[in-house]
Design a protein around this motif. Structure first.
Motif, short mmCIF file in Angstrom:
data_model
loop_
_atom_site.label_atom_id
_atom_site.label_comp_id
_atom_site.label_asym_id
_atom_site.label_seq_id
_atom_site.Cartn_x
_atom_site.Cartn_y
_atom_site.Cartn_z
N ILE A 226 4.82 11.22 -8.84
CA ILE A 226 3.40 11.47 -8.66
C ILE A 226 3.14 12.96 -8.80
O ILE A 226 4.03 13.78 -8.57
N ASP B 28 0.84 -1.18 0.00
CA ASP B 28 0.00 0.00 0.00
C ASP B 28 0.89 1.25 0.00
O ASP B 28 1.53 1.58 0.99
N LEU B 29 0.89 1.95 -1.13
CA LEU B 29 1.80 3.10 -1.23
C LEU B 29 1.38 4.24 -0.30
O LEU B 29 2.20 5.08 0.06
N GLY B 30 0.11 4.27 0.10
CA GLY B 30 -0.33 5.26 1.08
C GLY B 30 0.34 5.03 2.43
O GLY B 30 0.83 5.97 3.06
N SER C 21 -6.47 17.85 1.48
CA SER C 21 -5.07 17.90 1.04
C SER C 21 -4.61 19.34 0.83
O SER C 21 -3.44 19.63 0.96
N ARG D 159 0.91 16.31 -7.62
CA ARG D 159 0.14 16.77 -6.47
C ARG D 159 -1.13 17.42 -6.98
O ARG D 159 -1.19 17.91 -8.09
N GLN D 160 -2.15 17.47 -6.11
CA GLN D 160 -3.42 18.03 -6.53
C GLN D 160 -3.26 19.50 -6.90
O GLN D 160 -2.70 20.28 -6.15
N LEU E 47 4.36 1.28 -10.74
CA LEU E 47 3.57 1.08 -9.52
C LEU E 47 2.92 2.38 -9.08
O LEU E 47 1.75 2.42 -8.72
N ALA F 76 3.96 6.09 2.17
CA ALA F 76 4.16 7.55 2.16
C ALA F 76 3.97 8.15 3.55
O ALA F 76 4.67 9.08 3.93
N GLN F 77 3.02 7.61 4.29
CA GLN F 77 2.70 8.22 5.57
C GLN F 77 3.52 7.68 6.73
O GLN F 77 3.60 8.31 7.78
N ASP G 193 10.54 10.55 -0.14
CA ASP G 193 10.15 11.69 -0.95
C ASP G 193 10.72 11.57 -2.37
O ASP G 193 10.02 11.77 -3.37
N PHE H 164 8.94 8.85 -4.50
CA PHE H 164 7.61 9.19 -5.00
C PHE H 164 7.66 10.28 -6.07
O PHE H 164 6.85 10.30 -6.98
N PHE H 165 8.60 11.24 -5.92
CA PHE H 165 8.59 12.37 -6.85
C PHE H 165 9.58 12.23 -7.99
O PHE H 165 9.45 12.91 -8.99
N PRO I 262 -4.64 6.42 4.02
CA PRO I 262 -3.34 7.10 4.00
C PRO I 262 -3.03 7.61 2.60
O PRO I 262 -3.16 6.86 1.62
N GLU I 263 -2.67 8.86 2.48
CA GLU I 263 -2.46 9.46 1.17
C GLU I 263 -1.12 9.01 0.58
O GLU I 263 -0.10 9.06 1.27
N ALA I 264 -1.15 8.62 -0.68
CA ALA I 264 0.08 8.14 -1.33
C ALA I 264 0.92 9.34 -1.77
O ALA I 264 1.25 9.49 -2.94
N ASP I 265 1.23 10.21 -0.83
CA ASP I 265 1.99 11.41 -1.11
C ASP I 265 2.76 11.77 0.16
O ASP I 265 2.16 12.20 1.15
N PRO I 266 4.08 11.55 0.15
CA PRO I 266 4.83 11.76 1.39
C PRO I 266 4.83 13.22 1.87
O PRO I 266 5.14 13.47 3.04
N ARG I 267 4.48 14.15 1.01
CA ARG I 267 4.48 15.55 1.44
C ARG I 267 3.15 15.98 2.04
O ARG I 267 3.04 17.07 2.60
#
Lengths: 349, 347
Positions: free
Chosen positions: A342, A226-228, B341, A344-345, A266, A231-232, A252, A255-256, B268-273
């Motif tokens: 990834i 689970d990538l969530g 977010s 970001r929103q 993935l 990340a967390q 970090d 993911f980026f 959990p959000e798949a975004d470490p930031r």
């Protein structure tokens, strides 16, 4: 950053754990390397069959038969400063038994099948405590109740005398964490600890693990797909594919700015919450993980890789090599491919 | 793939295909697994049912496919031709037969839902034979075409399921569900047992098939990311009841029920930031045999006030096309995924 100041707690180098089966040899772990520092949280990510669970069991020396660690080193730093190679210890000798469950402990995915159904929660925790600490049974019972309270188990004085089937899945997972923490380990290995749980229970358990880590300061190896959760919960990530670490980097950067095509795929193949507006079609990885009995030659990922070059990828196994500060990747073209991280929103990374 | 499928449809222009009214399924008389559920599914859309294990979503799906007999309520199905709408819940097994073809299921576990002793030809072809749709060479040809359609090879039809990987087995299950040319497919957690790299393949396949065949999906899942990605409208279930229902974008961006908010925040959000703090729900899903008085969610709700403990809230349309079962829906300012977010960004 924690990981530059602290000492190396565990260093796995070129580990090979193989299964000799009637159908042929399975190289479940095939030259994997990983470093864990004191107090660090490291994620191991990979799909089923990538060897992540076998690698963890190799550390604990609890690989089920016919599995055998045939090569590589697992250097572990003892509390007294000595280094031991866990891979060289006899699997049922006194030294590994002191470490296993005491200094390094493990929690599993399925609390129902990893707890004994015929013993109370308390007796299972007390057994772990009396094995590793010089205390009376009465004191051990008190410690068990204390530990249950630490993992926020409701009514610990009652639960201690109950059986696993009498409590819910989330509570069973708390009981298993309590057992793993009862001897204050220096390294906690968590094998998919929340995969079997609902999201709201998962959030409770993850919050608990974060709090306990701050309190006890242990290092954690977190195995998950689970990538969530990655990340967390973690600082550093190792991605595994067919028994090898194909990319390792701080969370970090992974993911980026992924460097390996598998990591990239993935990251983009899961629907992420809040991404609907972007309207992207999911990227899918063609095919499936190859049969373990017939590993592809060359790079094991080449059969599914969109960047496969037609010759080198098919014949030559890439080395795990540095591709930047503190990060490594096992791809011939790791430095040259421009792989997107990834987004970001509302903004792009 | 046409991305317009992802846009939520204008409901007024669409034809209802399924109207579920006050559906109930009780086990052993006391366990109210499905407890008065009402919703409408429109033709060609993907309707999502989300909730934690034990919320009744699978039982609901099975009642709709009539794999289970509901205890009460109606399942009104609108056939494609001129036949009048019919209440599937009230039909006998015999009367149900002509409609069984129209509603099919895809299951979660691709291993246990396929008979390991049957070849692909038998697995996918048997429904056609049983329902006298096709047999012999015509059946073979159809099976071959179906296998190709789901991304398998027709010449593999004499093989057994064990020769296939998890993702391929799920494709076999999809081919079987499509063998009778259904209009509605109940998909019960179709990707949760699959590896992440294979999930995307199956989700994309489901989308392609929907576009090609005009299918309507009832999509049952606990993975909110998957639901958000695939569904046009979503209903959230808690202890046998729908607590919130809206089109996907509205539900995820502006939820009105505290349970929906907590559920989304727990992922959990798949975004470490991203540094948003999840809303931690205390306790566990209430017991369906003995749910709490008042609002079933009140013991875990952080917005609970006196009225919530005593009065059962009704499911009501708080805004156009957005129903919620909460006394305080109008006054609460809840966080959706986008809002959460953005606030994480500023920390």
């Amino acid at each position: 950053m924690k990981d530059t100041a602290s000492r190396i707690l565990l260093e796995i180098r070129d580990l090979e754990t193989h299964y000799d089966t009637p159908q042929g040899l399975v190289r479940a772990v095939d030259g994997a390397s990983l470093t864990v520092r004191e107090g660090q949280t490291v994620a191991i990510v990979g799909e089923s069959g990538c060897g992540k669970s076998v690698m963890l069991r190799s550390i604990m020396r609890i690989v089920p038969k016919p599995g055998r660690t045939v090569a590589g080193t697992i250097r572990y730093l003892k509390p007294d400063g000595r280094q031991v190679d866990l891979a060289q210890l006899p699997v049922d000798g006194p030294e590994i038994r002191r470490i296993r469950g005491g200094e390094i402990s493990m929690i599993f995915q399925e609390p129902m099948s990893s707890l004994s159904p015929v013993h109370t929660i308390g007796s299972q925790i007390i057994e772990a405590i009396t094995l590793h600490r010089d205390v009376t049974r009465g004191e051990a019972r008190r410690l068990a109740i204390d530990t249950l309270a630490k993992v926020a188990m409701p009514r610990p004085e009652q639960i201690v005398d109950q059986y696993p089937h009498e409590i819910s899945g989330g509570m069973r997972q708390r009981a298993m964490i309590a057992m793993a923490l009862s001897c204050e380990p220096r390294l906690l290995i968590a094998d998919e600890p929340t995969t079997a749980l609902d999201v709201t229970t998962q959030a409770q358990i993850l919050a608990l693990m974060r709090r306990l880590q701050q309190e006890f300061g242990m290092a954690i190896i977190f195995v998950t797909h689970d990538l969530g959760v990655v990340a967390q919960m973690t600082e550093f990530v190792a991605v595994m594919y067919m028994g090898q670490v194909v990319e390792a980097a701080p969370v970090d950067e992974l993911f980026f700015a992924p460097r390996h095509p598998y990591t990239h795929a993935l990251l983009h193949s899961i629907p992420r919450l809040g991404q609907r507006k972007t309207g992207e079609r999911l990227m899918s990885i063609p095919g499936s993980v190859p049969d373990p009995y017939s590993r592809p030659p060359g790079c094991p990922f080449h059969t599914r890789c969109v960047h496969e070059d037609g010759w080198r990828c098919r014949t030559e196994l890439p080395e795990l090599r540095p591709v930047g500060d503190g990060r490594t990747a096992r791809c011939h073209y790791a430095g040259q491919l421009d792989l997107a991280g990834i987004s970001r929103q509302g903004k792009s990374a | 793939m046409d991305s317009s499928l992802n846009q939520h449809p204008k409901h007024s222009e669409r034809r209802p295909i399924l109207e579920v009214r006050e559906l109930r399924k009780h086990f052993a008389g006391t366990v109210r697994a499905v407890d008065g559920v009402s919703f409408t599914v429109f033709e060609g859309e993907t309707f999502g049912l989300v909730g934690e294990s034990g919320c009744g979503k699978t039982t609901l799906g099975r009642c709709i496919a009539r794999a289970l007999d509901p205890t009460g309520g109606e399942i009104v199905y609108h056939p494609a031709d001129d036949r009048p709408p019919v209440d599937l819940a009230s039909l006998s097994a015999r009367q149900l037969r002509p409609f069984r073809l129209d509603v099919q299921m895809i299951f979660q576990d691709p291993v246990s839902s396929l008979n390991q002793r049957m070849t692909l030809l038998d697995i996918v072809g048997e429904p056609m034979v049983v329902n006298r749709v096709a047999r012999g060479k015509e059946m073979r040809d159809r099976v071959g075409a179906l296998l190709e359609k789901v991304g398998l090879r027709a010449e593999h039809m004499s093989r057994y399921p064990h020769a296939f990987s998890g993702g391929q087995r799920q494709r076999i299950g999809i081919a079987r569900a499509l063998s009778l040319s259904p209009r509605i497919v109940v998909c019960d957690e179709p990707v949760s047992a699959l590896d992440v790299s294979v999930q995307a393949q199956v989700l994309n396949l489901l989308q392609d098939l929907q576009g090609e065949l005009g299918l309507t999906y009832l999509f049952i899942a606990h993975d909110l990311g998957v639901v958000e990605y695939l569904c046009d409208r979503v209903a959230v279930m808690y202890v046998g009841q729908i607590v919130e229902m809206a089109d996907t974008e509205t539900l995820f961006n502006a939820p009105l029920h505290p349970y929906t908010e907590a559920l989304m925040s727990a992922v959990p959000e798949a975004d470490p930031r991203a540094s948003r703090e999840p809303v931690i729900l205390e306790g566990e899903l209430a017991n369906a045999a003995n749910p709490p008085a008042g609002c079933h969610f009140h013991p875990r709700c952080r917005y609970c006030i006196d009225v919530c403990r005593t009065e059962v809230p009704e499911l009501r349309e708080a805004r156009s096309g957005h129903s919620v079962r909460c006394h305080r829906a109008e006054e609460l300012q809840l966080q959706g995924v986008a809002g959460a977010s953005v606030s994480g960004e500023t920390e």
